[in-house]
Design an enzyme around this catalytic site. Sequence first.
Site, PDB file in Angstrom:
ATOM      1  N   ASP A 131      24.468  34.998 -75.134  1.00 51.88           N
ATOM      2  CA  ASP A 131      25.441  34.003 -74.673  1.00 51.88           C
ATOM      3  C   ASP A 131      24.865  32.596 -74.818  1.00 51.88           C
ATOM      4  O   ASP A 131      23.808  32.295 -74.264  1.00 51.88           O
ATOM      5  CB  ASP A 131      25.801  34.282 -73.214  1.00 51.88           C
ATOM      6  CG  ASP A 131      27.038  33.527 -72.749  1.00 51.88           C
ATOM      7  OD1 ASP A 131      27.315  32.442 -73.296  1.00 51.88           O
ATOM      8  OD2 ASP A 131      27.709  34.014 -71.825  1.00 51.88           O
TER       9      ASP A 131
ATOM     10  N   HIS B 166      29.197  35.228 -75.648  1.00 48.63           N
ATOM     11  CA  HIS B 166      29.904  34.831 -74.428  1.00 48.63           C
ATOM     12  C   HIS B 166      31.141  35.694 -74.164  1.00 48.63           C
ATOM     13  O   HIS B 166      31.721  35.630 -73.087  1.00 48.63           O
ATOM     14  CB  HIS B 166      30.310  33.356 -74.517  1.00 48.63           C
ATOM     15  CG  HIS B 166      30.851  32.797 -73.249  1.00 48.63           C
ATOM     16  ND1 HIS B 166      30.151  32.814 -72.049  1.00 48.63           N
ATOM     17  CD2 HIS B 166      32.058  32.200 -72.956  1.00 48.63           C
ATOM     18  CE1 HIS B 166      30.878  32.247 -71.095  1.00 48.63           C
ATOM     19  NE2 HIS B 166      32.034  31.876 -71.615  1.00 48.63           N
TER      20      HIS B 166
ATOM     21  N   SER C  71      34.005  34.076 -67.526  1.00 46.48           N
ATOM     22  CA  SER C  71      33.649  32.663 -67.604  1.00 46.48           C
ATOM     23  C   SER C  71      34.301  31.901 -66.445  1.00 46.48           C
ATOM     24  O   SER C  71      34.046  32.220 -65.283  1.00 46.48           O
ATOM     25  CB  SER C  71      34.067  32.110 -68.968  1.00 46.48           C
ATOM     26  OG  SER C  71      33.419  30.900 -69.250  1.00 46.48           O
TER      27      SER C  71
END
Length: 316
Positions: A232, A260, A98
């Site tokens: 996600d 995610h 991320s």
Amino acid sequence: MSEHEVQYVTVHGHRRAFVRAGSGPALLLLHGLGCDHTTWTPVIDRLARHHTVIAPDLLGHGRSDKPRADYSVGGYANGMRDLLTVLGVDRVTVVGHSFGGGVAMQFAYQFPERTERLLLVASGGLGPEVSPAIRAITAPGFHQVMGALTLPGVRHAGVIGLKALRATGLKATRDLDEVATIYDSFADPQTRTAIRHVVRAVVDWRGQVVTMADRAYLTDAMPMAVVWGADDRVIPARHAENAAFLAPKARVEILPDAGHFPHKDHPERFARIVHDFVRTTQPAVYSRARWRSLLRSGDQGAVTAPLGLVEGAAGA
């Protein structure tokens, strides 16, 4: 899955927390926004069978200090270089999740001589779209509103509610245990302030403003892999297609039944992907002449980026 001893080192006057495990080629694991090294707990021992694993808490996160400081991706990349230098680690394969993916890309760009490979996990920097919840952090009044939402009774009820939703097993709720941990951490005003600075450096009301579109051609000199969860809901899995477009030599893995945090949803498979990636690729060898050649020719390829990424670059 074992508990890992958290160690500390002070760099530039700020205490940095990290976990170190295993031996072999070094892996630097960079967590995402609002998380800390514990997001990697399901895979640390698995990865440590073949590698030296270093999993820090980024400045402003977890057990690391939360000063008034530089929270840009460039600042974080500098911090990781300095941490590795203090730890006596010269070169690493950088694994970023991320927001940590954006830091990983910046680290590889700023310090190619210290980067052997780049592995991005549901990474930022590959398209403008991002969850509205993250964009909300940039809104005026976030600090005050979150302060009210994290008062002891309210926070306790909120965390229980999020974990109860996660327990339903529905796809839409699969990441809520991690969300609950992040929400709980926002009770600390210093954490809220640090996270707000981080998000404002990379996101505005239109979405992500930091992109690798204009520098993706540099991956020609470095092995790269991308891992994404098909479900996600924070950063769309279609951003992996952007990565494949921008870096055609990159390996792309879309994991079904994962959100995610694919490294938490499928830790054994994720560890195999990382191990196979390292085992079957040669570490990048930095050449100033080759880097110069790529930089000189790179402007010819940057204009062919997908429209969404071009818009992201314009925002940057």
